[in-house]
Design a protein around this motif. Sequence first.
Motif, PDB file in Angstrom:
ATOM      1  N   MET A   1       0.803  -1.492   0.049  1.00  0.00           N
ATOM      2  CA  MET A   1      -0.019   0.206   0.229  1.00  0.00           C
ATOM      3  C   MET A   1       1.207   0.879  -0.298  1.00  0.00           C
ATOM      4  O   MET A   1       1.783   1.498   0.645  1.00  0.00           O
ATOM      5  CB  MET A   1      -1.463   0.006   1.766  1.00  0.00           C
ATOM      6  CG  MET A   1      -0.183  -0.030   2.348  1.00  0.00           C
ATOM      7  SD  MET A   1      -1.422   0.615   4.221  1.00  0.00           S
ATOM      8  CE  MET A   1       0.187   1.038   5.527  1.00  0.00           C
ATOM      9  N   LYS A   2       0.226   2.416  -0.741  1.00  0.00           N
ATOM     10  CA  LYS A   2       1.227   3.988  -0.232  1.00  0.00           C
ATOM     11  C   LYS A   2       0.874   4.029   0.596  1.00  0.00           C
ATOM     12  O   LYS A   2       0.165   4.032   1.417  1.00  0.00           O
ATOM     13  CB  LYS A   2       0.563   4.187  -1.452  1.00  0.00           C
ATOM     14  CG  LYS A   2       0.881   3.904  -3.060  1.00  0.00           C
ATOM     15  CD  LYS A   2       0.061   5.029  -4.283  1.00  0.00           C
ATOM     16  CE  LYS A   2      -2.049   5.438  -4.238  1.00  0.00           C
ATOM     17  NZ  LYS A   2      -2.351   5.674  -4.742  1.00  0.00           N
ATOM     18  N   THR A   3       2.135   4.619   0.924  1.00  0.00           N
ATOM     19  CA  THR A   3       2.217   5.653   2.458  1.00  0.00           C
ATOM     20  C   THR A   3       2.908   7.129   1.952  1.00  0.00           C
ATOM     21  O   THR A   3       3.680   6.986   0.917  1.00  0.00           O
ATOM     22  CB  THR A   3       3.401   5.129   3.305  1.00  0.00           C
ATOM     23  OG1 THR A   3       4.283   4.649   3.405  1.00  0.00           O
ATOM     24  CG2 THR A   3       1.723   3.777   3.532  1.00  0.00           C
ATOM     25  N   LEU A   4       2.672   8.253   2.751  1.00  0.00           N
ATOM     26  CA  LEU A   4       3.635   9.441   3.403  1.00  0.00           C
ATOM     27  C   LEU A   4       4.150   9.595   3.960  1.00  0.00           C
ATOM     28  O   LEU A   4       3.629   9.892   5.230  1.00  0.00           O
ATOM     29  CB  LEU A   4       2.101  10.250   2.045  1.00  0.00           C
ATOM     30  CG  LEU A   4       3.475  11.714   2.366  1.00  0.00           C
ATOM     31  CD1 LEU A   4       4.219  11.753   1.514  1.00  0.00           C
ATOM     32  CD2 LEU A   4       2.096  12.702   1.966  1.00  0.00           C
ATOM     33  N   THR A   5       5.573  10.019   4.465  1.00  0.00           N
ATOM     34  CA  THR A   5       5.973  10.006   6.000  1.00  0.00           C
ATOM     35  C   THR A   5       6.384  11.632   5.609  1.00  0.00           C
ATOM     36  O   THR A   5       6.877  11.645   4.747  1.00  0.00           O
ATOM     37  CB  THR A   5       7.070   8.821   5.715  1.00  0.00           C
ATOM     38  OG1 THR A   5       6.462   7.634   5.601  1.00  0.00           O
ATOM     39  CG2 THR A   5       8.014   9.119   7.031  1.00  0.00           C
ATOM     40  N   LEU A   6       6.232  12.268   6.641  1.00  0.00           N
ATOM     41  CA  LEU A   6       7.509  13.021   6.550  1.00  0.00           C
ATOM     42  C   LEU A   6       8.405  13.075   7.218  1.00  0.00           C
ATOM     43  O   LEU A   6       8.554  12.483   8.161  1.00  0.00           O
ATOM     44  CB  LEU A   6       6.246  14.463   7.806  1.00  0.00           C
ATOM     45  CG  LEU A   6       7.083  15.549   7.610  1.00  0.00           C
ATOM     46  CD1 LEU A   6       7.318  16.505   6.304  1.00  0.00           C
ATOM     47  CD2 LEU A   6       6.384  16.669   9.142  1.00  0.00           C
ATOM     48  N   GLN A   7       9.561  12.937   6.001  1.00  0.00           N
ATOM     49  CA  GLN A   7      10.509  12.349   6.658  1.00  0.00           C
ATOM     50  C   GLN A   7      11.440  13.190   7.541  1.00  0.00           C
ATOM     51  O   GLN A   7      12.560  13.162   8.624  1.00  0.00           O
ATOM     52  CB  GLN A   7      11.569  11.929   5.863  1.00  0.00           C
ATOM     53  CG  GLN A   7      12.737  11.111   5.285  1.00  0.00           C
ATOM     54  CD  GLN A   7      12.300  10.035   6.280  1.00  0.00           C
ATOM     55  OE1 GLN A   7      11.049   9.445   5.532  1.00  0.00           O
ATOM     56  NE2 GLN A   7      13.129   9.267   6.420  1.00  0.00           N
ATOM     57  N   GLU A   8      11.599  14.336   7.832  1.00  0.00           N
ATOM     58  CA  GLU A   8      11.485  15.977   8.628  1.00  0.00           C
ATOM     59  C   GLU A   8      10.558  16.373   8.091  1.00  0.00           C
ATOM     60  O   GLU A   8      10.308  16.732   6.750  1.00  0.00           O
ATOM     61  CB  GLU A   8      13.480  15.957   8.093  1.00  0.00           C
ATOM     62  CG  GLU A   8      13.148  16.149   6.274  1.00  0.00           C
ATOM     63  CD  GLU A   8      15.101  15.866   6.239  1.00  0.00           C
ATOM     64  OE1 GLU A   8      15.839  15.964   7.525  1.00  0.00           O
ATOM     65  OE2 GLU A   8      15.782  16.520   5.232  1.00  0.00           O
ATOM     66  N   GLY A  10       9.552  19.876   6.419  1.00  0.00           N
ATOM     67  CA  GLY A  10       9.822  19.978   4.991  1.00  0.00           C
ATOM     68  C   GLY A  10       9.611  19.081   4.136  1.00  0.00           C
ATOM     69  O   GLY A  10      10.138  19.350   3.079  1.00  0.00           O
ATOM     70  N   ASN A  11      10.107  17.899   4.070  1.00  0.00           N
ATOM     71  CA  ASN A  11      10.218  17.167   3.014  1.00  0.00           C
ATOM     72  C   ASN A  11       9.147  15.382   3.632  1.00  0.00           C
ATOM     73  O   ASN A  11       9.863  14.702   4.502  1.00  0.00           O
ATOM     74  CB  ASN A  11      11.841  16.017   3.963  1.00  0.00           C
ATOM     75  CG  ASN A  11      12.681  15.448   2.587  1.00  0.00           C
ATOM     76  OD1 ASN A  11      11.782  14.859   1.279  1.00  0.00           O
ATOM     77  ND2 ASN A  11      13.294  14.615   3.278  1.00  0.00           N
ATOM     78  N   PHE A  12       8.771  15.500   2.639  1.00  0.00           N
ATOM     79  CA  PHE A  12       7.482  14.189   2.696  1.00  0.00           C
ATOM     80  C   PHE A  12       8.328  13.655   1.645  1.00  0.00           C
ATOM     81  O   PHE A  12       9.108  13.763   0.706  1.00  0.00           O
ATOM     82  CB  PHE A  12       5.835  14.793   1.967  1.00  0.00           C
ATOM     83  CG  PHE A  12       4.903  15.170   3.511  1.00  0.00           C
ATOM     84  CD1 PHE A  12       4.916  14.750   4.004  1.00  0.00           C
ATOM     85  CD2 PHE A  12       4.831  16.856   3.489  1.00  0.00           C
ATOM     86  CE1 PHE A  12       3.771  15.126   4.474  1.00  0.00           C
ATOM     87  CE2 PHE A  12       3.364  17.356   3.850  1.00  0.00           C
ATOM     88  CZ  PHE A  12       3.309  17.049   4.780  1.00  0.00           C
ATOM     89  N   VAL A 317      -0.151  15.444  -2.183  1.00  0.00           N
ATOM     90  CA  VAL A 317      -0.189  15.735  -1.025  1.00  0.00           C
ATOM     91  C   VAL A 317       1.979  16.771  -1.023  1.00  0.00           C
ATOM     92  O   VAL A 317       1.932  17.842  -1.181  1.00  0.00           O
ATOM     93  CB  VAL A 317       0.069  15.256  -0.376  1.00  0.00           C
ATOM     94  CG1 VAL A 317       0.028  15.725   1.194  1.00  0.00           C
ATOM     95  CG2 VAL A 317      -1.473  15.048  -0.082  1.00  0.00           C
ATOM     96  N   ALA A 318       2.461  16.179  -1.621  1.00  0.00           N
ATOM     97  CA  ALA A 318       4.311  16.254  -1.140  1.00  0.00           C
ATOM     98  C   ALA A 318       4.316  17.735  -1.803  1.00  0.00           C
ATOM     99  O   ALA A 318       4.617  18.519  -2.115  1.00  0.00           O
ATOM    100  CB  ALA A 318       4.587  15.006  -1.685  1.00  0.00           C
ATOM    101  N   SER A 319       3.768  17.270  -3.340  1.00  0.00           N
ATOM    102  CA  SER A 319       3.664  18.732  -4.515  1.00  0.00           C
ATOM    103  C   SER A 319       3.335  19.491  -3.496  1.00  0.00           C
ATOM    104  O   SER A 319       3.351  20.954  -4.226  1.00  0.00           O
ATOM    105  CB  SER A 319       3.915  18.227  -5.997  1.00  0.00           C
ATOM    106  OG  SER A 319       2.259  17.742  -5.518  1.00  0.00           O
TER     107      SER A 319
END
Length: 338
Positions: A1-8, A10-12, A317-319
């Motif tokens: 499945m797709k996920t979206l993580t806020l790695q740090e 300002g950086n998804f 979302v990231a963009s």
Amino acid sequence: MKTLTLQEAGNFVYGTLPEPTNIEAHEALVKIHRIGICGTDYHAYRGRQPFFTYPRVLGHELGVEVIAVGEQVNNIKVGDKCSVEPYLNCGHCQPCRNGKSNCCETLQVLGVHTDGGMAEYMKLPANKLYASAKLSYDQLALVETLGIGCHAVNRADIKPADKVLVIGAGPIGLACLQFAKIKGAKVVMLDVNESRLAFAKNTMQADATVMVSDNSADDIKAAFDGDMPTAIFDATGNPSSMMRTFELAAFGGKIIFVGLFQGDLTFFDPLFHRRELTILASRNALPDDFRYIIQLMEEGRIDTNAWITHRIAFDEVASSFERLLQSGNELVKALIAV
């Protein structure tokens, strides 16, 4: 499945994980359909969220579909549309035993202390799901936001005779406004922005609005026909605003801090005592708040359509996140469609 993580900050980063399996007896597997973006998410993206660590999967305002349930689950069934209570409490500490699960001593909030719903699927304790056969995923995703205001107004025990000042016309302040109005109180909204105040007045039926200025105290008094507010909800998280409430409250009044900041709050004690003020903190919401809000929405007493000003697809979302942050006062609530 797709996920979206806020790695740090300002950086998804998009990624994939196996779909959750091994549903426990008390759990449910849900498909995420809508994710509301709130101030917590924006603060985390900017690196300003208290009690937060990276990397983190954000997302705690959720409208979901039940895909599977454990053998002990009887409050929901496969196919139900649900809102999610994102506060994972232990159930046995002192506040949990006293009915204060919203401030459990080891509370884990989805998308803040533990990974949240910016994914296609997730497992949840079934008792954190609240089903509705009438509401849309859009509506269900907004229940948690409304719950913050609902709980704050309940904490303050607002009555029709109260004169309520709400400071901060963002989503949490607007939720406080909405539930104070439901209680029958007169409500004035204070903010620094004219367009937000216009939204509070024209769409959310604030009785009056006041711009922050050197004359705010006089303007507030005029809006309450010569009186000062008996209850002040500060939803700004701004220390200067929060400390000024001590000068604005009526003698014998209440101050309810819904917003928070990382720092110390100070006040002049003689002023506090002379006015015999009551200070309340308000955190999260309780299970009964979710049930009450869903009932009000099903009865048509709460209309959430006007809240949703922006919609984005999960893959965007990231963009799009930085652009959302730059939307200024046009942004009230953004929803992600998964």
